[in-house]
Design a protein around this motif. Structure first.
Motif, PDB file in Angstrom:
ATOM      1  N   ALA A 183      80.342  74.391  74.931  1.00 22.97           N
ATOM      2  CA  ALA A 183      78.823  74.381  74.420  1.00 22.97           C
ATOM      3  C   ALA A 183      79.028  73.206  73.399  1.00 22.97           C
ATOM      4  O   ALA A 183      77.437  72.419  73.411  1.00 22.97           O
ATOM      5  N   ILE A 184      79.690  72.743  72.694  1.00 27.74           N
ATOM      6  CA  ILE A 184      79.634  71.595  71.761  1.00 27.74           C
ATOM      7  C   ILE A 184      79.571  70.541  72.758  1.00 27.74           C
ATOM      8  O   ILE A 184      78.728  69.348  72.472  1.00 27.74           O
ATOM      9  N   GLY A 185      80.307  70.306  73.728  1.00 25.24           N
ATOM     10  CA  GLY A 185      80.337  69.246  74.731  1.00 25.24           C
ATOM     11  C   GLY A 185      78.915  68.909  75.356  1.00 25.24           C
ATOM     12  O   GLY A 185      78.366  68.049  75.420  1.00 25.24           O
ATOM     13  N   VAL A 186      78.232  70.166  75.701  1.00 27.41           N
ATOM     14  CA  VAL A 186      76.974  70.107  76.221  1.00 27.41           C
ATOM     15  C   VAL A 186      76.138  69.740  75.123  1.00 27.41           C
ATOM     16  O   VAL A 186      74.908  68.679  75.436  1.00 27.41           O
ATOM     17  N   ILE A 187      76.059  70.199  74.056  1.00 28.31           N
ATOM     18  CA  ILE A 187      75.228  69.417  72.847  1.00 28.31           C
ATOM     19  C   ILE A 187      75.380  67.888  72.636  1.00 28.31           C
ATOM     20  O   ILE A 187      74.310  67.257  72.610  1.00 28.31           O
ATOM     21  N   VAL A 188      76.524  67.788  72.542  1.00 31.94           N
ATOM     22  CA  VAL A 188      76.847  66.236  72.500  1.00 31.94           C
ATOM     23  C   VAL A 188      76.265  65.499  73.737  1.00 31.94           C
ATOM     24  O   VAL A 188      75.712  64.173  73.583  1.00 31.94           O
ATOM     25  N   ALA A 189      76.617  65.861  75.024  1.00 30.84           N
ATOM     26  CA  ALA A 189      75.936  65.164  76.201  1.00 30.84           C
ATOM     27  C   ALA A 189      74.249  65.107  76.029  1.00 30.84           C
ATOM     28  O   ALA A 189      73.845  64.090  76.349  1.00 30.84           O
ATOM     29  N   LEU A 190      73.663  66.226  75.721  1.00 28.09           N
ATOM     30  CA  LEU A 190      72.425  66.117  75.522  1.00 28.09           C
ATOM     31  C   LEU A 190      71.813  64.980  74.467  1.00 28.09           C
ATOM     32  O   LEU A 190      71.041  64.406  74.713  1.00 28.09           O
ATOM     33  N   ALA A 191      72.516  65.111  73.473  1.00 27.02           N
ATOM     34  CA  ALA A 191      72.347  64.072  72.226  1.00 27.02           C
ATOM     35  C   ALA A 191      72.610  62.776  72.939  1.00 27.02           C
ATOM     36  O   ALA A 191      71.576  61.577  72.643  1.00 27.02           O
ATOM     37  N   VAL A 192      73.691  62.447  73.612  1.00 29.15           N
ATOM     38  CA  VAL A 192      73.945  61.054  74.136  1.00 29.15           C
ATOM     39  C   VAL A 192      72.603  60.832  75.126  1.00 29.15           C
ATOM     40  O   VAL A 192      72.303  59.653  75.043  1.00 29.15           O
ATOM     41  N   PHE A 193      72.349  61.580  75.927  1.00 29.47           N
ATOM     42  CA  PHE A 193      71.269  61.383  76.905  1.00 29.47           C
ATOM     43  C   PHE A 193      69.975  61.179  76.061  1.00 29.47           C
ATOM     44  O   PHE A 193      69.117  60.396  76.691  1.00 29.47           O
ATOM     45  N   ALA A 194      69.735  61.884  75.127  1.00 30.02           N
ATOM     46  CA  ALA A 194      68.429  61.686  74.566  1.00 30.02           C
ATOM     47  C   ALA A 194      68.541  60.108  73.811  1.00 30.02           C
ATOM     48  O   ALA A 194      67.322  59.378  74.010  1.00 30.02           O
ATOM     49  N   VAL A 195      69.564  59.701  73.370  1.00 33.80           N
ATOM     50  CA  VAL A 195      69.706  58.358  72.742  1.00 33.80           C
ATOM     51  C   VAL A 195      69.579  57.200  73.858  1.00 33.80           C
ATOM     52  O   VAL A 195      68.771  56.199  73.700  1.00 33.80           O
ATOM     53  N   VAL A 196      70.243  57.423  74.969  1.00 37.30           N
ATOM     54  CA  VAL A 196      70.067  56.392  76.138  1.00 37.30           C
ATOM     55  C   VAL A 196      68.622  56.381  76.496  1.00 37.30           C
ATOM     56  O   VAL A 196      68.183  55.234  76.895  1.00 37.30           O
ATOM     57  N   LEU A 197      68.186  57.658  76.838  1.00 38.03           N
ATOM     58  CA  LEU A 197      66.621  57.521  77.385  1.00 38.03           C
ATOM     59  C   LEU A 197      65.740  56.758  76.354  1.00 38.03           C
ATOM     60  O   LEU A 197      64.754  56.400  76.760  1.00 38.03           O
ATOM     61  N   SER A 198      65.945  56.911  75.003  1.00 35.32           N
ATOM     62  CA  SER A 198      64.859  56.487  74.030  1.00 35.32           C
ATOM     63  C   SER A 198      65.171  54.912  74.300  1.00 35.32           C
ATOM     64  O   SER A 198      64.109  54.208  73.987  1.00 35.32           O
ATOM     65  N   GLY A 199      66.164  54.365  74.865  1.00 32.93           N
ATOM     66  CA  GLY A 199      66.171  52.887  75.176  1.00 32.93           C
ATOM     67  C   GLY A 199      65.658  52.597  76.472  1.00 32.93           C
ATOM     68  O   GLY A 199      65.339  51.392  76.561  1.00 32.93           O
ATOM     69  N   LEU A 200      65.461  53.397  77.269  1.00 35.69           N
ATOM     70  CA  LEU A 200      64.811  53.063  78.454  1.00 35.69           C
ATOM     71  C   LEU A 200      63.439  53.585  78.769  1.00 35.69           C
ATOM     72  O   LEU A 200      63.145  53.388  80.010  1.00 35.69           O
ATOM     73  N   LEU A 201      62.485  53.967  77.745  1.00 38.28           N
ATOM     74  CA  LEU A 201      61.393  54.348  77.825  1.00 38.28           C
ATOM     75  C   LEU A 201      60.455  53.220  78.412  1.00 38.28           C
ATOM     76  O   LEU A 201      59.148  53.479  78.611  1.00 38.28           O
ATOM     77  N   ALA A 202      60.945  52.165  78.616  1.00 37.64           N
ATOM     78  CA  ALA A 202      59.993  50.864  79.107  1.00 37.64           C
ATOM     79  C   ALA A 202      59.744  51.306  80.562  1.00 37.64           C
ATOM     80  O   ALA A 202      58.784  50.718  81.269  1.00 37.64           O
ATOM     81  N   SER A 226      59.270  53.829  83.794  1.00 32.09           N
ATOM     82  CA  SER A 226      58.537  54.911  84.088  1.00 32.09           C
ATOM     83  C   SER A 226      58.868  56.338  84.090  1.00 32.09           C
ATOM     84  O   SER A 226      58.690  57.507  83.627  1.00 32.09           O
ATOM     85  N   TRP A 227      60.146  56.205  84.878  1.00 27.22           N
ATOM     86  CA  TRP A 227      61.024  57.387  85.325  1.00 27.22           C
ATOM     87  C   TRP A 227      61.738  57.767  84.092  1.00 27.22           C
ATOM     88  O   TRP A 227      62.222  59.185  84.092  1.00 27.22           O
ATOM     89  N   ALA A 228      61.930  57.135  83.064  1.00 28.08           N
ATOM     90  CA  ALA A 228      62.751  57.710  81.824  1.00 28.08           C
ATOM     91  C   ALA A 228      61.752  58.626  81.103  1.00 28.08           C
ATOM     92  O   ALA A 228      62.292  59.489  80.614  1.00 28.08           O
ATOM     93  N   TRP A 229      60.430  58.559  81.419  1.00 33.74           N
ATOM     94  CA  TRP A 229      59.794  59.634  80.684  1.00 33.74           C
ATOM     95  C   TRP A 229      59.823  60.933  81.529  1.00 33.74           C
ATOM     96  O   TRP A 229      59.908  62.027  80.781  1.00 33.74           O
ATOM     97  N   HIS A 230      60.179  60.828  82.691  1.00 40.75           N
ATOM     98  CA  HIS A 230      60.054  62.219  83.590  1.00 40.75           C
ATOM     99  C   HIS A 230      61.287  62.605  83.066  1.00 40.75           C
ATOM    100  O   HIS A 230      61.779  63.783  83.131  1.00 40.75           O
ATOM    101  N   ALA A 231      62.425  61.756  82.897  1.00 41.62           N
ATOM    102  CA  ALA A 231      63.886  62.161  82.662  1.00 41.62           C
ATOM    103  C   ALA A 231      63.834  62.839  81.275  1.00 41.62           C
ATOM    104  O   ALA A 231      64.632  63.685  80.954  1.00 41.62           O
ATOM    105  N   ALA A 232      63.155  62.379  80.061  1.00 39.92           N
ATOM    106  CA  ALA A 232      63.072  62.806  78.935  1.00 39.92           C
ATOM    107  C   ALA A 232      62.314  64.328  78.990  1.00 39.92           C
ATOM    108  O   ALA A 232      62.911  65.129  78.102  1.00 39.92           O
ATOM    109  N   THR A 233      61.440  64.515  79.905  1.00 36.14           N
ATOM    110  CA  THR A 233      60.666  65.731  80.004  1.00 36.14           C
ATOM    111  C   THR A 233      61.896  66.691  80.604  1.00 36.14           C
ATOM    112  O   THR A 233      61.959  67.906  80.115  1.00 36.14           O
TER     113      THR A 233
END
Length: 126
Positions: free
Chosen positions: A59-78, A80-87
């Motif tokens: 569970a902790i690994g899943v939380i950390v993975a989601l957090a890493v995924f969120a910060v990576v997507l924040s840099g990729l929002l330029a 258009s597919w990153a908006w769908h991935a963030a959803t």
């Protein structure tokens, strides 16, 4: 002294939002939301454990993975597919409620915030 006033003709290409760079402003809103989501996820681990949550390593690994995924997507929002991935990230956070109910609560909160961000994006960018 009389001040001369210039009459400014409305620009036909101007955005109704009044922002200088609306694309960048919306991208910043999305990125800021994802960074806040990352911080909340990481800071939620310890309180969940202390308040009676049975968070195991998975569970902790899943939380950390989601957090890493969120910060990576924040840099990729330029892109258009990153908006769908963030959803999709919001959906994954909702699914993590099977690990602990409080993660589901966070999922609902951030899903609602993300719906608002998408509404603002659609309103500003058309």
């Amino acid at each position: 002294m009389t001040a001369e006033r210039e009459t400014v003709e409305p620009d036909e290409d101007a955005r109704p939002s009044g922002l200088r760079n609306p694309v960048r402003a919306v991208r910043g809103l999305g990125a800021g939301t994802l960074v806040i989501e990352m911080l909340v996820l990481l800071l939620a681990i310890q309180p969940i454990r202390l308040v009676g949550g049975d968070l195991n390593g998975t569970a902790i690994g899943v939380i950390v993975a989601l957090a890493v995924f969120a910060v990576v997507l924040s840099g990729l929002l330029a892109r258009s597919w990153a908006w769908h991935a963030a959803t999709a990230l919001q959906g994954l956070l909702l699914l993590s409620s099977f690990l602990h109910w409080s993660l589901g609560v966070l999922g609902v909160i951030f899903a609602l915030v993300w719906v608002y961000v998408l509404h603002v994006r659609r309103t500003i960018l058309g």
